[in-house]
Scaffold this active site. Sequence first.
Site, PDB file in Angstrom:
ATOM      1  N   SER A  16      13.890   2.420  31.275  1.00  0.00           N
ATOM      2  CA  SER A  16      14.229   1.158  30.591  1.00  0.00           C
ATOM      3  C   SER A  16      13.742  -0.082  31.317  1.00  0.00           C
ATOM      4  O   SER A  16      13.696  -1.167  30.745  1.00  0.00           O
ATOM      5  CB  SER A  16      15.745   1.079  30.372  1.00  0.00           C
ATOM      6  N   ASN A  92      11.866   9.732  37.668  1.00  0.00           N
ATOM      7  CA  ASN A  92      11.794   8.361  38.204  1.00  0.00           C
ATOM      8  C   ASN A  92      13.163   7.733  38.440  1.00  0.00           C
ATOM      9  O   ASN A  92      13.289   6.824  39.262  1.00  0.00           O
ATOM     10  CB  ASN A  92      10.978   7.502  37.220  1.00  0.00           C
ATOM     11  N   TYR A 157      19.519   7.314  50.777  1.00  0.00           N
ATOM     12  CA  TYR A 157      18.276   7.190  49.995  1.00  0.00           C
ATOM     13  C   TYR A 157      17.136   7.975  50.664  1.00  0.00           C
ATOM     14  O   TYR A 157      16.397   8.697  49.991  1.00  0.00           O
ATOM     15  CB  TYR A 157      17.939   5.704  49.890  1.00  0.00           C
ATOM     16  N   LYS A 161      15.127  11.057  49.033  1.00  0.00           N
ATOM     17  CA  LYS A 161      13.679  10.970  48.778  1.00  0.00           C
ATOM     18  C   LYS A 161      12.909  12.018  49.593  1.00  0.00           C
ATOM     19  O   LYS A 161      11.887  12.533  49.140  1.00  0.00           O
ATOM     20  CB  LYS A 161      13.176   9.553  49.071  1.00  0.00           C
TER      21      LYS A 161
END
Length: 249
Positions: A16, A92, A157, A161
């Site tokens: 979005s 994503n 994070y 990742k």
Amino acid sequence: MTLSLSGKVVLVTGGSRGIGKSIALTFADAGADVAFTYKSAGAAAEEVKRAIESKGRKALALQSDAGDFGAANAAVETVVKELGRIDVLVNNAGITKDTLLMRMSEADWDAVIDTNLKSAFNFCKAVSRPMMGQRSGNIINISSITGVIGNAGQVNYAAAKAGMIGLTKTLAKELASRNIQVNAVAPGFVDTDMTDKLTPAQREALLNIIPMKRTAKPEEIAGVVVFLASSAASYITGQVLCVDGGIVM
Ligand code: NAD
């Protein structure tokens, strides 16, 4: 060999806004029909859907929490039902909840791991069956250079990742013989809402470590993702492509 994705069906999680939106629109420019998920921004998602349709492609906007295993399965089933197949998956969707480990709550750890890493497991598993049936597919995981080199204040994070990179390499080995490629893109610093939170001082410090002395535009990540999904990249699998102005080298 071509960069055209004409006739292909792509699913992008978190499409979005930001990098995901740019990826969705760049795939539409390359000729693909595009489905994307979003968590809550309904109006923004409608706008992206209309922009894809205005390029003459089919679009599907699905409200779906990427960290929810059952919801990911349902989203993939809907895409296959509505658009006929899934050729490309782009994981994503992502969030940050930055602070030093000493101050990080269990909730901040869990939320970042669920949205960034578990989501990739959820969607990879859900698309693996249709892709194996088709005997073709392409999965691209949006990691981060933080997962490669670490970053103080981002243990949750960075772990998520880096986990995506392990998932990418392992799944690439598991699926290569089925003609399914799995790669990761590790962006550096990209101008989106996620990096809007940086103070001018943090931004200045950042520019000092980027050899190209600038941040990236979302389109500069999207172009690499579309390249990896195209036949021009048909012999690449299990790789992590850092798109970071030269930070990691
Ligand atoms: P953003 O915050 O602008 O957009 C994130 C997107 O993810 C939004 O569309 C949002 O709706 C979606 N999302 C968040 N939680 C979700 C959930 N639970 N379920 C479904 N969708 C969800 O961020 P961005 O900068 O565009 O980042 C996109 C990806 O790129 C993320 O995975 C991020 O970690 C990664 N990344 C960004 C940068 C950067 O500098 N911006 C650098 C490296 C990696």
